[in-house]
Design a protein around this motif. Sequence first.
Motif, PDB file in Angstrom:
ATOM      1  N   GLY A  74       0.803  -1.223   0.000  1.00 21.90           N
ATOM      2  CA  GLY A  74       0.000   0.000   0.000  1.00 21.90           C
ATOM      3  C   GLY A  74       0.827   1.260   0.000  1.00 21.90           C
ATOM      4  N   GLY A  75       1.862   1.299   0.850  1.00 16.48           N
ATOM      5  CA  GLY A  75       2.714   2.476   0.916  1.00 16.48           C
ATOM      6  C   GLY A  75       3.443   2.727  -0.384  1.00 16.48           C
ATOM      7  N   LEU A  91      -6.727   5.582  -5.363  1.00 17.65           N
ATOM      8  CA  LEU A  91      -5.419   6.004  -4.879  1.00 17.65           C
ATOM      9  C   LEU A  91      -5.512   7.218  -3.966  1.00 17.65           C
ATOM     10  CD1 LEU A  91      -4.602   4.103  -7.315  1.00 17.65           C
ATOM     11  CD2 LEU A  91      -2.489   5.430  -7.384  1.00 17.65           C
ATOM     12  N   GLU A  92      -6.445   8.092  -4.251  1.00 14.12           N
ATOM     13  CA  GLU A  92      -6.617   9.273  -3.404  1.00 14.12           C
ATOM     14  C   GLU A  92      -7.095   8.912  -2.003  1.00 14.12           C
ATOM     15  OE1 GLU A  92      -9.279  11.662  -5.662  1.00 14.12           O
ATOM     16  OE2 GLU A  92      -7.787  12.117  -7.217  1.00 14.12           O
ATOM     17  N   SER A  93      -7.696   7.749  -1.850  1.00 11.25           N
ATOM     18  CA  SER A  93      -8.199   7.330  -0.541  1.00 11.25           C
ATOM     19  C   SER A  93      -7.114   6.736   0.350  1.00 11.25           C
ATOM     20  CB  SER A  93      -9.317   6.287  -0.720  1.00 11.25           C
ATOM     21  OG  SER A  93      -8.782   5.014  -1.077  1.00 11.25           O
ATOM     22  N   LEU A  94      -5.961   6.428  -0.220  1.00 10.64           N
ATOM     23  CA  LEU A  94      -4.921   5.738   0.534  1.00 10.64           C
ATOM     24  C   LEU A  94      -4.206   6.684   1.492  1.00 10.64           C
ATOM     25  CD1 LEU A  94      -3.311   3.611  -2.326  1.00 10.64           C
ATOM     26  CD2 LEU A  94      -5.067   2.902  -0.686  1.00 10.64           C
ATOM     27  N   LYS A  95      -3.863   6.144   2.642  1.00  9.92           N
ATOM     28  CA  LYS A  95      -3.107   6.910   3.632  1.00  9.92           C
ATOM     29  C   LYS A  95      -1.633   6.892   3.265  1.00  9.92           C
ATOM     30  CE  LYS A  95      -2.441   2.887   6.631  1.00  9.92           C
ATOM     31  NZ  LYS A  95      -2.631   2.308   7.987  1.00  9.92           N
ATOM     32  N   GLY A  96      -0.802   7.533   4.085  1.00  9.47           N
ATOM     33  CA  GLY A  96       0.638   7.505   3.873  1.00  9.47           C
ATOM     34  C   GLY A  96       1.294   6.473   4.768  1.00  9.47           C
ATOM     35  N   GLY A  97       2.618   6.402   4.687  1.00  9.37           N
ATOM     36  CA  GLY A  97       3.359   5.473   5.523  1.00  9.37           C
ATOM     37  C   GLY A  97       3.381   4.069   4.947  1.00  9.37           C
TER      38      GLY A  97
END
Length: 231
Positions: free
Chosen positions: A86-87, A181-187
């Motif tokens: 995911g990151g 993709l815009e819904s994904l968090k960072g890290g």
Amino acid sequence: MRALLLCAGTGERLRPLTAERAKPALPILNEPMAGYALRRLAEAGVREVAVNLHHLGATVRTALGDGGPWGVSLRYVEAPRLLGTGGAVASLRDWLTEEGTCLVANADTVVDVDLAKALVDHRISLAQATLVAEDLDPRPAFSAVWRDAKGKLLGFGKEAPVQGALPVHFAGFHFLEPAFLESLKGGAFCLHREGYLPFLAGGGRARVWTGASSVQDAGTLERYLDLQSAL
């Protein structure tokens, strides 16, 4: 259309082979393992592929070069630390979605699949994310992807998330739209459990396309040798 080829993993289950060479650079019938995924991406119309690197990244660069033998242009991205699936996707979201729909691919799976057909079905469905799978209950060593009778993604894991859910075997490819993709968090995080599941919970549209066949993973020494023999 652009794509990301996931090549940053350490390949722990393939040691000692991966002590000197990254898993995607290991040969399968004298071709780099990652080359099989690149060929499928090219067949789907992908021409630009980002390759994320971490463990022994130089061996992947040597094995794949500029991507010419597979009809694609490669862009290498060094990750100073592992970000998970995911990151890795989230870190490249702007580049990946510059042309709209993008593809994300595992580098350690060999599969028979018509990704061009999968892309057509993905777009007709108006899904914001589509996982490519084989309509087969996974072997015990693998976590299942669960869907309903109409193809809606329901979850992941060994146990059915809801009554009537159907298990299928993930084939290593995702079609993703900018909204996903815009819904994904960072890290650092897992794309399946920490990307798809929150997206579904928020009302996002994700589905499973089951047109793949003969999915073979080379993630362990035993499966790596079995795959060579099968091919």
